[in-house]
Motif scaffolding. Structure first.
Motif, PDB file in Angstrom:
ATOM      1  N   GLU A  46      -8.726  -0.081 -12.493  1.00 54.67           N
ATOM      2  CA  GLU A  46      -8.454  -0.618 -11.157  1.00 54.67           C
ATOM      3  C   GLU A  46      -9.279  -1.884 -10.924  1.00 54.67           C
ATOM      4  O   GLU A  46     -10.488  -1.898 -11.196  1.00 54.67           O
ATOM      5  CB  GLU A  46      -8.790   0.464 -10.114  1.00 54.67           C
ATOM      6  N   HIS A  62      -1.066   4.266   7.968  1.00 55.39           N
ATOM      7  CA  HIS A  62      -0.647   5.654   7.750  1.00 55.39           C
ATOM      8  C   HIS A  62       0.281   5.730   6.548  1.00 55.39           C
ATOM      9  O   HIS A  62       0.919   4.740   6.172  1.00 55.39           O
ATOM     10  CB  HIS A  62       0.093   6.177   8.993  1.00 55.39           C
ATOM     11  N   GLY A  64       3.525   6.353   5.240  1.00 56.79           N
ATOM     12  CA  GLY A  64       4.819   6.346   5.915  1.00 56.79           C
ATOM     13  C   GLY A  64       5.790   7.333   5.302  1.00 56.79           C
ATOM     14  O   GLY A  64       5.761   7.624   4.122  1.00 56.79           O
ATOM     15  N   VAL A 125      -6.474  -5.606 -15.637  1.00 55.40           N
ATOM     16  CA  VAL A 125      -5.621  -5.504 -16.828  1.00 55.40           C
ATOM     17  C   VAL A 125      -5.006  -6.881 -17.038  1.00 55.40           C
ATOM     18  O   VAL A 125      -4.309  -7.398 -16.161  1.00 55.40           O
ATOM     19  CB  VAL A 125      -4.509  -4.454 -16.617  1.00 55.40           C
ATOM     20  N   ASP A 162       2.151  -6.063 -13.531  1.00 56.84           N
ATOM     21  CA  ASP A 162       1.480  -7.028 -14.419  1.00 56.84           C
ATOM     22  C   ASP A 162       1.609  -6.633 -15.893  1.00 56.84           C
ATOM     23  O   ASP A 162       1.722  -7.496 -16.767  1.00 56.84           O
ATOM     24  CB  ASP A 162      -0.022  -7.118 -14.071  1.00 56.84           C
ATOM     25  N   ARG A 391       9.499   1.355  -1.277  1.00 60.77           N
ATOM     26  CA  ARG A 391       8.108   0.921  -1.410  1.00 60.77           C
ATOM     27  C   ARG A 391       7.152   1.685  -0.496  1.00 60.77           C
ATOM     28  O   ARG A 391       5.933   1.504  -0.552  1.00 60.77           O
ATOM     29  CB  ARG A 391       7.986  -0.579  -1.162  1.00 60.77           C
ATOM     30  N   MET A 393       4.686   4.455   0.887  1.00 64.57           N
ATOM     31  CA  MET A 393       3.694   5.116   0.016  1.00 64.57           C
ATOM     32  C   MET A 393       4.066   6.536  -0.367  1.00 64.57           C
ATOM     33  O   MET A 393       3.762   6.981  -1.462  1.00 64.57           O
ATOM     34  CB  MET A 393       2.321   5.096   0.687  1.00 64.57           C
TER      35      MET A 393
END
Ligand SMILES: Cc1cc2nc3c(=O)[nH]c(=O)nc-3n(C[C@H](O)[C@H](O)[C@H](O)COP(=O)(O)OP(=O)(O)OC[C@H]3O[C@@H](n4cnc5c(N)ncnc54)[C@H](O)[C@@H]3O)c2cc1C
Length: 431
Positions: A46, A62, A64, A125, A162, A391, A393
């Protein structure tokens, strides 16, 4: 004329794992936790100094909407349990889906430690290493220098893809017609809000009449362009509200200079927004800036070619794929205005009739051209419009869970990722 230098150096191998998960947002968390639970040795790399991606470093308000995710409910329960005695403001009336950012960071570290997942923070990365069409690991860079991480399977949960881009998976950016990408936002929290009187408009389509005028219209008129909407969410911290109101357009989240421009644009709007809140929004007369996100919120960048591609119609018709790896996915289409504030011309947030919850097939996670690699999170194969929906979460974390399960099974059974029996993956997924 462009100038170059040639870099020739030996890069030490710093780890050799079963499953390497790149990016620790919702998708990376789902992937690493499920792969570890199925017995794989897992490393999670990360670039930030915390787990959670946009949920925490990006200070999202929040989690969603919904999906078949297993891990998300665990995160909610653990975060709620940990914070309820030390400051979860019950009187604010937040559900467990609200994010107490710093508590969630702690809980996530406890969760991955329990699963023996090796985490490497502050590590970017940089490059995929592909041999004969199969990814064998990635090159990373951090304070120790460059290192090679060898892995049997690699999961790309970087949001922008990536790893997949570097591995040569074909992609396009943004909207199919013109390549424009959704605007980006730096989230921030304000304290000092009077919850007795405060309003919390959750969407662009929520209008709020006040003595001084309608809030969305006032914001469009008075905030510095391209800011111009009011989105406010209760936080579980006393008198605190999370603001999704900064806005930068024409930003490419895969370009270093453009990203920086996005940050400058969004930060420059924070004080004018707070002045606007104090002047025009009931309950915010004495609000003050508490904190702003260290990670800018990038909504959209690359869309990759997968074995299957999720479309707007799949979602509208709630298509049931037999080879589903995510079930019960639900959110509205959410296309912001790509050239200004609030909604795009095509961007009806709640007006499109969806027939029900949708499924996501395994093929959306399987990239074209490269074996050993899975797409995971907002970078799976899908159209611009489908992406505006999946998209969210709660869906991204479920996608990650599927990627983790598929990777662990493919190693156990010694088959390629493209050959994994989807029925076997389904046994471990939330229903
Ligand atoms: C402003 C904004 C508002 C939103 N509002 C909501 C909302 O209210 N509710 C909701 O559920 N969703 C919301 N979303 C959507 C949601 O937050 C994201 O789509 C979701 O977080 C994507 O999850 P992910 O795991 O794919 O990627 P991310 O959450 O973006 O995580 C990617 C992770 O990878 C790391 N990373 C990236 N590149 C590299 C690299 N090269 N090397 C190492 N690490 C890397 C990043 O630091 C990050 O931690 C919002 C998004 C934005 C931007």
């Amino acid at each position: 004329m462009l100038n170059f230098i040639n870099e020739t150096n030996q890069i030490p191998q710093i780890a050799d794992v079963d499953v390497l998960v790149c990016g620790a947002g919702p998708a990376g968390l789902g992937a690493s936790i499920m792969a570890a639970r199925l017995g794989a040795s897992v490393m999670l790399v990360e670039s930030q100094g915390c787990l959670g991606g946009i949920a925490t470093a990006g200070m999202m308000s929040h989690w969603g909407d919904r999906s078949s995710s297993i891990v998300m409910k665990e995160i909610w329960d653990l975060a709620y349990e940990k914070s309820k005695d030390i400051g979860w403001a019950q009187e604010n009336g937040c559900g467990k889906d609200a994010i107490y950012h710093d508590i969630q960071k702690i809980v996530l570290e406890e969760m991955v430690s329990k699963e023996n997942i090796k985490v490497l923070y502050y590590t970017l990365v940089c490059k995929a290493v592909v041999e004969n069409g199969e990814i064998v690991g990635v090159i990373v860079e951090n304070k120790s220098g460059r290192g090679f991480i060898r892995a049997k399977r690699v999961i790309d949960s970087t949001g922008d893809g990536d790893v997949a881009a570097s591995a040569g998976v074909p992609y396009f950016k943004g909207r199919e017609s013109d390549g424009r990408m959704q605007p980006c936002t730096i989230m921030f929290n304000v304290g000092g809000v009077d919850f007795e009187r405060a309003v919390f408009p959750p969407s662009f389509e929520t209008t709020v009449e006040t003595e001084k005028g309608e809030l969305q219209a006032l914001a469009k008129k008075l905030l510095p362009f391209p800011a111009g909407h009011v989105l406010l969410y209760k936080q579980p911290i006393p008198n605190t509200v999370c603001c999704n109101m900064t806005n930068a357009i024409e930003i490419d989240g895969t370009d270093g200079e453009s990203l920086t421009k996005g940050v400058f644009t969004c930060r420059s709007q924070i004080i004018p927004i707070i002045k606007f809140l104090r002047e025009y929004v009931p309950g915010y007369e004495n609000c003050w800036l508490m904190s702003s996100a260290s990670l800018i919120g990038i909504r959209e960048t690359r869309h990759f070619e997968g074995y299957e591609t999720l479309s707007k119609d799949d979602i509208l018709q709630a298509k049931y794929y037999d080879n589903w790896v995510v079930k019960r996915a639900w959110f509205n289409f959410d296309v912001h205005n790509l050239t200004g504030a609030s909604l795009d011309k095509t961007g009806i947030q709640h007006g499109w009739k969806q027939n029900g919850e949708y499924t996501i097939p395994y093929g959306c996670l399987l990239p074209k051209n490269v074996e050993g690699l899975l797409l995971s999170g907002r970078n799976i194969s899908g159209s611009h419009l489908a992406h505006s929906n999946f998209r969210i979460m709660s869906v991204c974390i479920a996608i990650g869970e599927a990627a983790g399960v598929a990777s662990a099974i493919s190693i156990k059974q010694n088959v390629k990722l493209s050959q994994v029996d989807v029925k076997e993956i389904q046994k471990y997924m939330g229903k």
